[in-house]
Design a protein around this motif. Structure first.
Motif, PDB file in Angstrom:
ATOM      1  N   ILE A  56       0.593  -1.328   0.059  1.00  0.00           N
ATOM      2  CA  ILE A  56       0.141   0.299  -0.351  1.00  0.00           C
ATOM      3  C   ILE A  56       1.081   1.416   0.069  1.00  0.00           C
ATOM      4  O   ILE A  56       0.722   2.204  -0.977  1.00  0.00           O
ATOM      5  N   LYS A  84     -10.254   6.434   5.018  1.00  0.00           N
ATOM      6  CA  LYS A  84      -9.520   5.255   5.153  1.00  0.00           C
ATOM      7  C   LYS A  84      -8.934   5.033   3.508  1.00  0.00           C
ATOM      8  O   LYS A  84      -8.338   4.463   3.567  1.00  0.00           O
ATOM      9  N   PHE A  90      -7.252   1.647   1.213  1.00  0.00           N
ATOM     10  CA  PHE A  90      -7.055   1.104   2.418  1.00  0.00           C
ATOM     11  C   PHE A  90      -5.707   1.925   2.374  1.00  0.00           C
ATOM     12  O   PHE A  90      -4.525   1.228   3.162  1.00  0.00           O
ATOM     13  N   SER A  95      -4.079   4.260   0.881  1.00  0.00           N
ATOM     14  CA  SER A  95      -2.901   4.387  -1.079  1.00  0.00           C
ATOM     15  C   SER A  95      -3.075   5.528  -0.812  1.00  0.00           C
ATOM     16  O   SER A  95      -2.540   5.428  -2.250  1.00  0.00           O
ATOM     17  N   GLN A 132     -12.039   0.241  -6.055  1.00  0.00           N
ATOM     18  CA  GLN A 132     -12.607  -0.634  -4.516  1.00  0.00           C
ATOM     19  C   GLN A 132     -12.811  -2.051  -4.901  1.00  0.00           C
ATOM     20  O   GLN A 132     -12.132  -2.631  -3.884  1.00  0.00           O
ATOM     21  N   GLY A 143     -11.296  -8.002  -4.781  1.00  0.00           N
ATOM     22  CA  GLY A 143     -12.006  -8.213  -3.312  1.00  0.00           C
ATOM     23  C   GLY A 143     -11.568  -9.974  -2.254  1.00  0.00           C
ATOM     24  O   GLY A 143     -12.343  -9.886  -0.932  1.00  0.00           O
ATOM     25  N   ARG A 195      -6.224  -7.999  -2.857  1.00  0.00           N
ATOM     26  CA  ARG A 195      -6.576  -7.171  -1.262  1.00  0.00           C
ATOM     27  C   ARG A 195      -4.830  -7.819  -0.229  1.00  0.00           C
ATOM     28  O   ARG A 195      -4.795  -8.159   0.031  1.00  0.00           O
ATOM     29  N   HIS A 227      -1.732  -6.492   0.433  1.00  0.00           N
ATOM     30  CA  HIS A 227      -1.857  -4.871   0.160  1.00  0.00           C
ATOM     31  C   HIS A 227      -0.966  -5.400   1.732  1.00  0.00           C
ATOM     32  O   HIS A 227      -0.232  -3.731   2.207  1.00  0.00           O
ATOM     33  N   HIS A 228      -0.851  -6.151   2.289  1.00  0.00           N
ATOM     34  CA  HIS A 228      -0.213  -6.058   3.668  1.00  0.00           C
ATOM     35  C   HIS A 228       1.932  -6.713   3.476  1.00  0.00           C
ATOM     36  O   HIS A 228       2.469  -6.402   4.428  1.00  0.00           O
TER      37      HIS A 228
END
Ligand SMILES: Cc1ncc(C[n+]2csc(CCOP(=O)(O)OP(=O)(O)O)c2C)c(N)n1
Lengths: 322, 359
Positions: free
Chosen positions: B14, B42, B45, B47, B89, B125, B179, B182-183
């Protein structure tokens, strides 16, 4: 509009039931057994209750991501809703849908899906079928103020007006799409209902937190639609209390002006309905009995729902085609 | 630019995207960012966090729920001097953009010799009860359309470099994220890679026993399976496709010629998964394999919301390991040991223990 006391008791009871179910979902949600997004209806209950009071099970109601109140106000199956949230086989979609995809055809709840705007023309298609086949039912389409920005809504209003279809559009104006305020998405000062009127449908506008207002407007619109007077559009002002998606409050995020939520909480649709009952001379202990009955109903539906079987993953492939 | 030495840094996916957007916007003032929720708390996320403060309201915009019109608007703006970055999204919402993207953006240059420099971020997602309408992969649908470029960054570094390259490309580019990426974190290497360099498949892990070709999130599942196999002396080569609008045939062929075994892992349903095209191209060119090629893809039905029902909808490291076992003629016991060595989330519908809903 004044409503006879028995009816008012019904309406209050439904608002109360929806409020308590939503609160119960919020309470239990952190346990991670309801493994799906939930968009709660707390603060907006009176809209669906006032509209549904004039519908019967042959009518067809279509809705969106925030569908719990729309579903429950038709007395749709409570146990199936709770089971659906838990992904169980006894859920109304057998677990395939979760909170955002509900159905109870027996009660007239014909489907809710979460792609914003998607069910608006689908509801209109139901109305088209009713008209073609000279059936007396009507279609209802619930939509939000955010949804009113989707092109398909205008295309649907146009066609509904053109063919004078038996459909009621119910626009819940809660002023937000997720964290974005109405004025950041639509020109300030322009009225949604006036815009709908310009599309050629009959329009009413009222206070979605006042059950008597909603009930009266819906009575008028639905009677006209049933009498063959073509489509109606009711804009109802209301407000979502919890976060857009999920069980919590989100006022700390700062996207709502300070004090706005509190002001709307002071205009609680449940409290308002209760005041009407008291004014009509209903004793408080009578109201309490109703509330207790609802609580029991929820507890027992919750237990029954959770007794449902977990669906077999092998069945996930079934039903793609008829 | 002065030649100061830039310290190499590790970023998550992100933050890498945000840096990529920010650096591109600094370099090119025609770029603007638009999407539902872009400036909200938010911030997609996280970004787009801070971009509005950095570049102003006129370059970082929220939008009405009007995906179809906004996509057309972005095309028109791109034809007239601006460079839009439009964000969905969920890739599922991009279907409301699909007519503008497929019929207009993808054809405009072919028809009129006018460039459409447009970037659309779309987020897959899948996971944690997102259900049938919020969890589709869909990039193969767009990859069917000549005229669209499909970027599928699997690492934070690629996310940053590809974002910058996309915002510097004169074509419509779909920047597709899963998704669950993202981490993830990786070392950022700012070497101003060109789009051609970024479109080359990348060998992320070398091996001689089998080749796994994957893209987007499936790259991480492939690496997971390859790491488990390595504990038992089997070296598996893992190739990241990186883009979906073309395949870097040479890199894949070189690997398969060495390993003689091929597994393709994909996020789409099995039927007409883009993986078929890779296998087909190799076969048509007469590449000889020791064992039949194998495709790990998803079942041919929507992803149900219920996590009980969705169990089989997440074909991942385990299925890849099984495919490897078949290609290597492993015994059931050997496979069992490999499966035990996989790093596994607590349930198939989440990437790790901390991942949860509601959105
Ligand atoms: C086509 C599409 N775009 C975006 C979304 C994401 N989304 C879900 S609900 C929502 C807000 C809808 O606002 P509104 O119609 O006012 O309904 P409310 O949530 O306020 O009840 C958005 C943007 C979506 N589901 N579908």
């Amino acid at each position: 509009m004044t409503i006879v006391v028995e009816k008012l008791l019904d309406l209050y009871s439904q608002i109360h039931l929806i409020r308590r179910i939503e609160e119960k979902i919020a309470e239990e949600y952190h346990q991670q057994t309801m493994r799906c997004p939930v968009h709660l209806s707390i603060g907006q209950e009176a809209v669906a209750v006032g509209v549904s009071a004039h519908l019967n099970s042959n009518d067809r109601v279509y809705s969106n991501h925030r569908a719990h109140a729309h579903y429950l106000a038709l007395n749709a199956n409570l146990e199936s809703l709770i089971a659906e949230l838990h992904g169980l086989e006894n859920g109304c979609c057998g677990g395939r849908g979760g909170s955002m995809h509900l159905i109870d055809l027996e009660k007239g709840f014909a489907g809710s899906t979460p792609i914003v705007g998607a069910t608006v023309p689908i509801a209109m298609g139901a109305a088209f079928a009713f008209k073609q086949q000279k059936r007396s039912h009507i279609a209802v389409s619930y939509l939000g103020d955010g949804c009113f920005e989707e092109g398909v809504v205008y295309e649907s209003l146009n066609f509904a007006a053109l063919h004078r279809l038996p459909i009621l559009f119910v626009l819940e104006n809660n002023q937000y799409s997720v964290y974005t305020r109405l004025k950041q998405r639509q020109p300030e000062g322009r009225s949604i209902s006036k815009l709908a009127a310009a599309m050629g449908v009959s329009v009413l506008h009222g206070d979605g937190n006042c059950i008597d207002d909603v009930y009266g407007l819906a009575a008028q619109a639905i009677a006209q639609i049933r009498a063959g007077k073509g489509p109606y559009f009711i804009e109802l002002d209301t407000y979502r209390w919890p976060e857009h998606c999920g069980p919590s409050d989100d006022d700390h995020l700062g996207y709502r002006p300070q004090g706005e939520l509190a002001a709307w909480k002071a205009r609680c649709p449940l409290q308002y309905a209760k005041t009407l009952l008291v004014q009509a001379g209903v004793a408080l202990n009578h109201i309490q009995q109703l509330e207790q009955k609802n609580s029991k109903k929820i507890e027992s539906a919750w237990v029954k729902a959770l007794n449902g079987l977990t669906p077999n993953p092998k069945k996930a492939a079934e039903g793609v085609y008829v | 630019m002065s030649d100061i030495v830039i310290e190499q840094q590790t970023l998550n996916y992100i933050d890498a995207i945000r840096e990529g957007i920010s650096e591109a916007m600094q370099a090119d003032e025609t770029i603007f960012v638009i999407g539902e929720g872009v400036p909200d708390p938010k911030a997609i996320f996280g970004s787009t966090q801070g971009l509005r403060q950095q570049f102003g309201e006129h370059r970082v915009l929220d939008m009405p729920l009007s995906e179809n019109a906004m996509t057309g608007m972005c095309i028109g703006a791109s034809l007239n001097g601006l460079k839009p970055l439009l964000i969905h999204q969920r890739i599922d919402f991009s279907l409301l953009s699909a007519d503008q993207l497929i019929n207009q953006a993808a054809k405009w240059h072919y028809l009129f010799h006018q460039a459409v420099p447009l970037v659309v971020r779309m987020i897959i997602g899948k996971g944690w009860g997102q259900g049938p309408q919020h969890s589709q992969a869909l990039w193969g649908l767009y990859a069917q359309v000549p005229g669209l470029k499909i970027f599928l960054p699997a690492t934070a570094n690629d996310a940053k470099q590809m974002m910058k390259a996309a915002l510097n490309d004169p074509n419509p580019v779909l920047f597709i994220e899963h998704r669950w990426l993202h981490h993830t974190e990786s070392l950022i290497e700012d070497n101003e890679a060109t789009i051609n360099e970024l479109s080359k498949a990348m060998v992320l892990r070398q091996g001689d026993a089998a080749t796994i070709v994957a893209s987007s999130y499936m790259v991480h599942e492939a690496l997971n399976a390859a790491q488990a196999c390595a504990q038992f002396g089997m070296e598996i080569e893992v190739i990241d496709l990186r883009v979906g609008h073309e395949f870097d045939y040479a890199t894949i062929a070189a690997s398969v010629n060495k390993t003689k075994n091929l597994i393709v892992a994909d996020l789409h349903p099995m039927h007409l998964s883009p993986g078929h095209a890779i296998i087909s191209q190799l076969m048509q060119n007469g590449i000889q394999l020791q064992t039949p090629p194998r495709l790990v893809a998803q079942p041919n039905h929507p992803v149900p919301t219920s996590w009980y029902l969705a169990e089989n909808s997440y074909q991942a490291a385990e299925a890849i390991a099984e495919a490897i076992a078949q290609s290597q003629n492993l015994t059931a016991l050997q496979l069992k040991k490999i499966l035990a060595a996989l790093s596994q989330p607590p349930r198939t519908d989440v990437p790790n223990r901390s991942f949860c809903g509601p959105f």
